[in-house]
Design a protein around this motif. Structure first.
Motif, PDB file in Angstrom:
ATOM      1  N   ALA A  31       0.825  -1.211   0.000  1.00 36.75           N
ATOM      2  CA  ALA A  31       0.000   0.000   0.000  1.00 36.75           C
ATOM      3  C   ALA A  31       0.859   1.262   0.000  1.00 36.75           C
ATOM      4  N   ALA A  32       1.918   1.279   0.803  1.00 38.90           N
ATOM      5  CA  ALA A  32       2.813   2.440   0.831  1.00 38.90           C
ATOM      6  C   ALA A  32       3.507   2.609  -0.520  1.00 38.90           C
ATOM      7  N   HIS A  33       3.898   1.500  -1.123  1.00 38.65           N
ATOM      8  CA  HIS A  33       4.517   1.550  -2.449  1.00 38.65           C
ATOM      9  C   HIS A  33       3.540   2.167  -3.455  1.00 38.65           C
ATOM     10  N   LEU A  34       2.292   1.715  -3.421  1.00 37.79           N
ATOM     11  CA  LEU A  34       1.269   2.285  -4.309  1.00 37.79           C
ATOM     12  C   LEU A  34       1.066   3.772  -4.049  1.00 37.79           C
ATOM     13  N   ALA A  35       1.063   4.148  -2.788  1.00 37.01           N
ATOM     14  CA  ALA A  35       0.873   5.557  -2.446  1.00 37.01           C
ATOM     15  C   ALA A  35       2.022   6.416  -2.942  1.00 37.01           C
ATOM     16  N   ASN A  36       3.222   5.838  -2.995  1.00 41.74           N
ATOM     17  CA  ASN A  36       4.404   6.593  -3.405  1.00 41.74           C
ATOM     18  C   ASN A  36       4.664   6.580  -4.911  1.00 41.74           C
ATOM     19  N   LEU A  37       4.144   5.585  -5.626  1.00 46.55           N
ATOM     20  CA  LEU A  37       4.441   5.495  -7.064  1.00 46.55           C
ATOM     21  C   LEU A  37       4.063   6.742  -7.867  1.00 46.55           C
ATOM     22  N   PRO A  38       2.936   7.417  -7.604  1.00 48.78           N
ATOM     23  CA  PRO A  38       2.669   8.641  -8.377  1.00 48.78           C
ATOM     24  C   PRO A  38       3.730   9.728  -8.212  1.00 48.78           C
ATOM     25  N   SER A  39       4.525   9.665  -7.143  1.00 50.49           N
ATOM     26  CA  SER A  39       5.588  10.667  -6.954  1.00 50.49           C
ATOM     27  C   SER A  39       6.675  10.535  -8.014  1.00 50.49           C
ATOM     28  N   TRP A  40       6.683   9.415  -8.747  1.00 51.79           N
ATOM     29  CA  TRP A  40       7.662   9.234  -9.811  1.00 51.79           C
ATOM     30  C   TRP A  40       7.320  10.067 -11.048  1.00 51.79           C
ATOM     31  N   VAL A  41       6.103  10.581 -11.142  1.00 51.70           N
ATOM     32  CA  VAL A  41       5.758  11.438 -12.289  1.00 51.70           C
ATOM     33  C   VAL A  41       6.563  12.732 -12.229  1.00 51.70           C
ATOM     34  N   PRO A  42       6.506  13.504 -11.128  1.00 49.34           N
ATOM     35  CA  PRO A  42       7.351  14.704 -11.081  1.00 49.34           C
ATOM     36  C   PRO A  42       8.845  14.373 -11.186  1.00 49.34           C
ATOM     37  N   LEU A  43       9.282  13.258 -10.561  1.00 44.77           N
ATOM     38  CA  LEU A  43      10.691  12.871 -10.674  1.00 44.77           C
ATOM     39  C   LEU A  43      11.102  12.661 -12.134  1.00 44.77           C
ATOM     40  N   THR A  44      10.207  12.070 -12.879  1.00 47.37           N
ATOM     41  CA  THR A  44      10.499  11.800 -14.292  1.00 47.37           C
ATOM     42  C   THR A  44      10.669  13.097 -15.075  1.00 47.37           C
ATOM     43  N   PHE A  45       9.835  14.084 -14.782  1.00 45.81           N
ATOM     44  CA  PHE A  45       9.935  15.343 -15.512  1.00 45.81           C
ATOM     45  C   PHE A  45      11.043  16.250 -14.982  1.00 45.81           C
ATOM     46  N   GLU A  46      11.324  16.192 -13.701  1.00 46.46           N
ATOM     47  CA  GLU A  46      12.332  17.077 -13.110  1.00 46.46           C
ATOM     48  C   GLU A  46      13.759  16.608 -13.370  1.00 46.46           C
ATOM     49  N   LEU A  47      13.955  15.309 -13.549  1.00 44.07           N
ATOM     50  CA  LEU A  47      15.292  14.743 -13.690  1.00 44.07           C
ATOM     51  C   LEU A  47      15.463  14.082 -15.048  1.00 44.07           C
ATOM     52  N   SER A  48      16.696  13.924 -15.473  1.00 42.22           N
ATOM     53  CA  SER A  48      16.968  13.139 -16.686  1.00 42.22           C
ATOM     54  C   SER A  48      17.475  11.751 -16.318  1.00 42.22           C
ATOM     55  N   GLU A  49      17.869  11.580 -15.040  1.00 39.19           N
ATOM     56  CA  GLU A  49      18.277  10.268 -14.561  1.00 39.19           C
ATOM     57  C   GLU A  49      18.115  10.227 -13.049  1.00 39.19           C
TER      58      GLU A  49
END
Length: 153
Positions: A31-49
């Motif tokens: 459940a915590a993993h699911l709650a945190n996965l959407p945070s990878w959207v901003p990470l994807t746009f803010e970072l190149s790696e």
């Protein structure tokens, strides 16, 4: 994401430590993993790696959450940030490369749009189904996701 929220809502606090097998993650971890996965959207746009296990640094870890209320609040906050990042991204940004590293070694490089589809959305769908199995194994009603579930039909 609305369906994922429906699944997360069903988790009773007293089942967060339950696991299907000694080698399996707990309901709370999934459940915590699911709650945190959407945070990878901003990470994807803010970072190149992103190096999830940098040499000499702290590895990436999911935020630990101790109640269903915390899980839902974190999920909702991360979904809002993901929607904001998506709305702010240019069309060109979706085609730019993004690399996942572990210990300085490349795991993969994909266009950011493909990262969002595979590494974020498919990952969410996968663990949502994982959590639905855990709910079923605990006789907790599984919500309908693509029509009524056996518990709602």
């Amino acid at each position: 994401l609305a369906n994922t929220h429906k699944v997360l809502e069903r988790i009773p606090d007293d089942k967060l430590a339950w696991r299907a097998h000694p080698k399996s993650n707990t309901i709370g971890w999934v459940a915590a993993h699911l709650a945190n996965l959407p945070s990878w959207v901003p990470l994807t746009f803010e970072l190149s790696e992103l190096d999830i296990n940098p040499v000499g640094g702290e590895p990436y870890r999911n935020q630990l959450l101790n109640s269903t209320a915390e899980i839902l609040a974190t999920f909702d906050q991360n979904v809002a940030a993901a929607r904001q990042a998506l709305a702010a991204a240019s069309d060109e940004e979706f085609g730019r490369p993004w690399t996942l590293l572990s210990g300085g070694h490349k795991v993969f490089t994909l266009p950011k749009g493909a990262v969002l589809r595979t590494f974020v959305l498919n990952h969410i769908i996968h663990h949502r189904a994982h959590l639905c199995v855990y709910l079923r194994l605990n006789d907790i009603a599984v919500p309908g996701l693509y029509g009524p579930s056996a518990d709602e039909g």
